[in-house]
Write a protein that holds these residues in place. Structure first.
Motif, mmCIF file in Angstrom:
data_model
loop_
_atom_site.group_PDB
_atom_site.id
_atom_site.type_symbol
_atom_site.label_atom_id
_atom_site.label_comp_id
_atom_site.label_asym_id
_atom_site.label_seq_id
_atom_site.Cartn_x
_atom_site.Cartn_y
_atom_site.Cartn_z
ATOM 1 N N ARG A 190 0.758 -1.281 0.026
ATOM 2 C CA ARG A 190 0.056 0.046 0.059
ATOM 3 C C ARG A 190 0.898 1.155 -0.057
ATOM 4 O O ARG A 190 2.042 1.381 0.509
ATOM 5 C CB ARG A 190 -1.039 -0.133 1.141
ATOM 6 N N GLU A 244 -2.161 -2.909 -8.205
ATOM 7 C CA GLU A 244 -1.683 -1.876 -7.101
ATOM 8 C C GLU A 244 -0.199 -2.231 -6.743
ATOM 9 O O GLU A 244 0.585 -1.491 -6.529
ATOM 10 C CB GLU A 244 -2.688 -1.474 -6.055
ATOM 11 N N SER A 245 -0.251 -3.395 -6.025
ATOM 12 C CA SER A 245 1.223 -3.799 -5.502
ATOM 13 C C SER A 245 2.221 -3.660 -6.661
ATOM 14 O O SER A 245 3.326 -3.479 -6.509
ATOM 15 C CB SER A 245 0.865 -5.070 -4.733
ATOM 16 N N GLN A 295 -7.616 -6.783 0.627
ATOM 17 C CA GLN A 295 -8.178 -6.542 -0.588
ATOM 18 C C GLN A 295 -9.442 -7.253 -1.081
ATOM 19 O O GLN A 295 -10.415 -6.977 -1.669
ATOM 20 C CB GLN A 295 -7.118 -7.163 -1.802
ATOM 21 N N ASN A 353 -9.865 -1.711 4.857
ATOM 22 C CA ASN A 353 -9.386 -1.370 3.607
ATOM 23 C C ASN A 353 -7.866 -1.817 3.346
ATOM 24 O O ASN A 353 -7.589 -1.935 2.034
ATOM 25 C CB ASN A 353 -9.055 0.412 3.703
ATOM 26 N N LYS A 354 -7.427 -2.538 4.392
ATOM 27 C CA LYS A 354 -6.050 -2.901 4.015
ATOM 28 C C LYS A 354 -6.362 -4.409 3.436
ATOM 29 O O LYS A 354 -5.265 -5.199 3.232
ATOM 30 C CB LYS A 354 -5.199 -3.232 5.403
#
Length: 422
Positions: free
Chosen positions: A159, A188-189, A355, A352-353
């Motif tokens: 993140r 995203e990662s 997925q 939110n952490k």
């Protein structure tokens, strides 16, 4: 400077735990586990009759173990001529899985000092190392790189607010560069790692999907749960913390429609469960108090408390709804075990952490709540018609299966000497 602070914090950690150990059982177990640990490992390996080469899997705790288990089992099937050594950092993983039959050896991880890391690597001599999700031990990574031993991380997720991506995060970025390959959960990662010039990355997904698929295939019957349900709608509460129960108990007290509730606490504490029982206006019972030869007593009970370990994943088969604990802080527990059985899923507001939680909220299969009123409203809607959310959660798991095969593909290339794993 950062490296020095890292060394100081690592060396200080046991001292801090010694201060809290008189009041904290988990700290006591960790300190006991570290006593003479490297000597125990040396004695075990040096006197082993089995001389097959070793691969090393490391999991922080029980959740990461379950995430890594499909890869361990796939590796065992593909490479029976290797031994598997499994380490845990946390007692909550080690104590539950120290007898795991899928590994040849199970140990605590010696604390990450330079001397410990050097001796451990020299003793184990792993041919390949798997770090599961969030494990970035500087001295172990250094020693493994010095010994030219390939290391991969899988089911990792990154993140933007992590130190790796801060202007002052050079020390932590260097840790990432010591992995031969990083297999991550989302795009995203991948993009974040590329932004700091780390390109030995594969978008592989999350191996937990493979694990929960295995769970469905091996689910066991629980007669007490079946008798307790007695054909009525059932809410399964998984890994409940006190903050979760502060919302759930008023909800259960107020909910007027037929509903049975099974509560599996995250930590089993008799006094805490007793307090929860007192706060309920409905009748409840603990699993350990049920006579398996007379299940009729369950008919008039509204809430069943599970005061043992290892049953939760099979309990979801009986549920129409699930509430997963931990998200009133920052530690939402595994929602995929419930999702794979197809049901609406509820949890607290801090998710939110994770997925899978973000995805299922967006798709309409999961519902974050902050208050009793929000839970009442969201649950009432799903109680009236849960079919859409149930289908969403079930299909979400099914279409995300396959990360284990991607990890194994990279592992095969690393073992064959293709350390770039391209």
């Amino acid at each position: 400077m950062v490296a020095q602070l890292y060394s100081i914090s690592i060396r200080s950690y046991p001292a801090v735990l010694r201060l809290v150990a008189p009041f904290h059982a988990k700290a006591r177990r960790w300190l006991t586990g570290q006593q003479g640990l490297l000597d125990t490992i040396a004695h075990t390996l040096n006197h082993a009759v089995d001389t097959r080469p070793i691969v090393w899997f490391h999991a922080a705790s029980l959740g990461e173990f379950e995430q890594g288990r499909p890869v361990m089992e796939a590796f065992r099937d593909a490479y029976p001529h290797y031994r598997i050594l499994l380490t845990f950092f946390s007692p909550s993983g080690y104590e539950v899985r120290k007898d795991y039959a899928g590994a040849d050896y199970v140990f605590y991880l010696p604390i990450d000092t330079p001397d410990n890391a050097r001796r451990f690597v020299q003793l184990v001599k792993p041919r390949l190392v798997f770090f599961i999700k969030y494990e970035f031990w500087a001295n172990y990574l250094h020693e493994l790189n010095q010994a030219n031993i390939p290391v991969l991380s899988f089911s990792a997720i990154f993140r933007p607010n992590q130190l790796f991506f801060k202007p002052y995060g050079g020390f932590y970025r260097q840790l990432l560069r010591q992995f031969n390959h990083l297999l991550v959960q989302n795009q995203e990662s991948v993009d974040l790692l590329k932004s700091v010039d780390i390109t030995n990355v594969t978008l592989a997904g999350d191996t937990r999907f493979d694990r929960v698929a295995q769970t469905v295939a091996t689910v066991r019957t629980i007669p007490v749960a079946e008798a307790f349900k007695n054909g009525q709608p059932l809410l399964v509460v998984g890994s409940a913390w006190p903050l979760d129960m502060d919302v759930l108990i008023p909800f259960v007290n107020q909910f007027a429609q037929p509903l049975k509730v099974i509560v599996a606490p995250h930590e089993i504490d008799a006094d805490t469960i007793a307090d929860w029982q007192k706060r309920l206006i409905h009748s409840s019972v603990r699993y350990s108090d049920v006579d398996p030869t007379d299940l009729s007593v369950l008919a008039d009970k509204r809430v069943l408390f599970i005061d043992n370990v290892g049953m939760l994943s099979s309990l979801y088969q009986y549920g129409e709804f699930a509430f997963i604990g931990g998200a009133f802080r920052e530690g939402l527990h595994n929602i995929l075990e419930a999702a794979t059985f197809g049901m609406p899923i509820f949890f607290g507001p801090i998710y939110n952490k994770f997925q899978e939680a973000v995805d299922l909220v967006a798709e309409g299969g999961a519902f974050p709540v902050r208050t009793v009123d929000e839970l009442q409203l969201a649950f009432a809607r799903q109680y009236a018609d849960r079919s859409k959310a149930a289908q969403i959660t079930r299909l979400y798991v099914q279409r995300n299966i396959g990360a284990t095969a991607r990890v194994m593909d990279v592992a095969t290339k690393l073992l064959s000497g293709r350390h770039d794993a391209e």
